[in-house]
Design a protein around this motif. Sequence first.
Motif, mmCIF file in Angstrom:
data_model
loop_
_atom_site.group_PDB
_atom_site.id
_atom_site.type_symbol
_atom_site.label_atom_id
_atom_site.label_comp_id
_atom_site.label_asym_id
_atom_site.label_seq_id
_atom_site.Cartn_x
_atom_site.Cartn_y
_atom_site.Cartn_z
ATOM 1 N N LEU A 194 50.023 22.233 72.187
ATOM 2 C CA LEU A 194 49.234 22.198 73.426
ATOM 3 C C LEU A 194 47.757 21.916 73.145
ATOM 4 C CD1 LEU A 194 50.860 25.150 75.401
ATOM 5 C CD2 LEU A 194 51.127 22.693 75.809
ATOM 6 N N VAL A 195 47.222 22.518 72.117
ATOM 7 C CA VAL A 195 45.833 22.259 71.744
ATOM 8 C C VAL A 195 45.665 20.801 71.323
ATOM 9 C CG1 VAL A 195 44.031 22.790 70.043
ATOM 10 C CG2 VAL A 195 45.261 24.635 71.172
ATOM 11 N N LEU A 227 47.452 18.212 72.321
ATOM 12 C CA LEU A 227 47.514 17.385 73.530
ATOM 13 C C LEU A 227 46.205 17.450 74.318
ATOM 14 C CD1 LEU A 227 51.136 18.081 74.790
ATOM 15 C CD2 LEU A 227 50.226 15.923 73.914
ATOM 16 N N TRP A 228 45.619 18.652 74.409
ATOM 17 C CA TRP A 228 44.358 18.808 75.130
ATOM 18 C C TRP A 228 43.244 17.990 74.463
ATOM 19 C CZ3 TRP A 228 39.816 21.368 73.454
ATOM 20 C CH2 TRP A 228 38.825 21.486 74.434
ATOM 21 N N ILE A 229 43.164 18.058 73.128
ATOM 22 C CA ILE A 229 42.129 17.301 72.400
ATOM 23 C C ILE A 229 42.360 15.804 72.555
ATOM 24 C CG2 ILE A 229 41.291 16.744 70.072
ATOM 25 C CD1 ILE A 229 41.695 19.726 69.390
ATOM 26 N N ARG A 259 43.872 14.231 75.015
ATOM 27 C CA ARG A 259 43.538 13.852 76.404
ATOM 28 C C ARG A 259 42.030 13.780 76.598
ATOM 29 N NH1 ARG A 259 42.489 16.155 81.357
ATOM 30 N NH2 ARG A 259 43.401 15.063 83.113
ATOM 31 N N LYS A 260 41.322 14.750 76.035
ATOM 32 C CA LYS A 260 39.856 14.774 76.156
ATOM 33 C C LYS A 260 39.245 13.532 75.501
ATOM 34 C CE LYS A 260 35.914 17.622 74.917
ATOM 35 N NZ LYS A 260 35.431 18.740 74.143
ATOM 36 N N GLN A 261 39.746 13.153 74.322
ATOM 37 C CA GLN A 261 39.215 11.977 73.632
ATOM 38 C C GLN A 261 39.573 10.691 74.362
ATOM 39 O OE1 GLN A 261 37.034 11.963 71.116
ATOM 40 N NE2 GLN A 261 37.034 14.165 71.346
ATOM 41 N N LYS A 306 40.112 10.348 77.530
ATOM 42 C CA LYS A 306 39.354 10.284 78.783
ATOM 43 C C LYS A 306 37.995 9.621 78.560
ATOM 44 C CE LYS A 306 37.326 13.086 82.388
ATOM 45 N NZ LYS A 306 37.113 14.394 82.944
ATOM 46 N N GLU A 363 29.811 12.241 76.760
ATOM 47 C CA GLU A 363 30.166 13.510 77.388
ATOM 48 C C GLU A 363 28.898 14.124 77.987
ATOM 49 O OE1 GLU A 363 31.633 17.538 75.460
ATOM 50 O OE2 GLU A 363 33.142 15.961 75.321
#
Length: 186
Positions: free
Chosen positions: A27-28, A30-32, A34-36, A38, A176
């Motif tokens: 999960l972490v 996937l979050w990283i 997705r953030k990159q 984006k 960012e």
Amino acid sequence: MSLDRIIKCPDFLIFPIMLAAATPGGLVGLWIARKQLKKQFWRLTDTELSCGISRPQIFPLTDIEKIIVGLPVNTLGKIFQRAKPGTVAGASLAALSTVDSRWNTVRGISLAAARKENSLLICFKDGSCLPLRLFLLPNGTAIIEALKEKFKDRLDESYNYSVQEARRLRRRDVNELIPAPKSRKN
């Protein structure tokens, strides 16, 4: 306790334990990712600059106070700028590039990022700012040039960053939003 008596985990518990251990990391990750990802999608319209595909972060152009051309160069960029042929840094980089060709790619990206015209700092009226390095992204150079053209009257091409400003910008990721500094109230 002797090593002869190792407690064996029952076979039916192995899969749930492995799943429980892998889930937070997945999960972490996937979050990283997705953030990159984006930060890779930018769009400029007549009224706004947006970042992201789903639920994009929107920056209204009316909120822009000024645009500074160029961002402070990070330490790696400074090293690569000094790595001229015939210098110790240049010889070291040449030796590293011979051993591992990725250093040439890293050097090229760092030098391109250090070029003043390849980056912008958008300062908003609320005190927040947005450091942009879009030159490697699709249409990134076109977006930078369009912003420079649209905000000619608010463009600062000779800005000198203070030590505190440079430190604040280097600590954050590019592309960012950096929130406005909190004012101290006594």
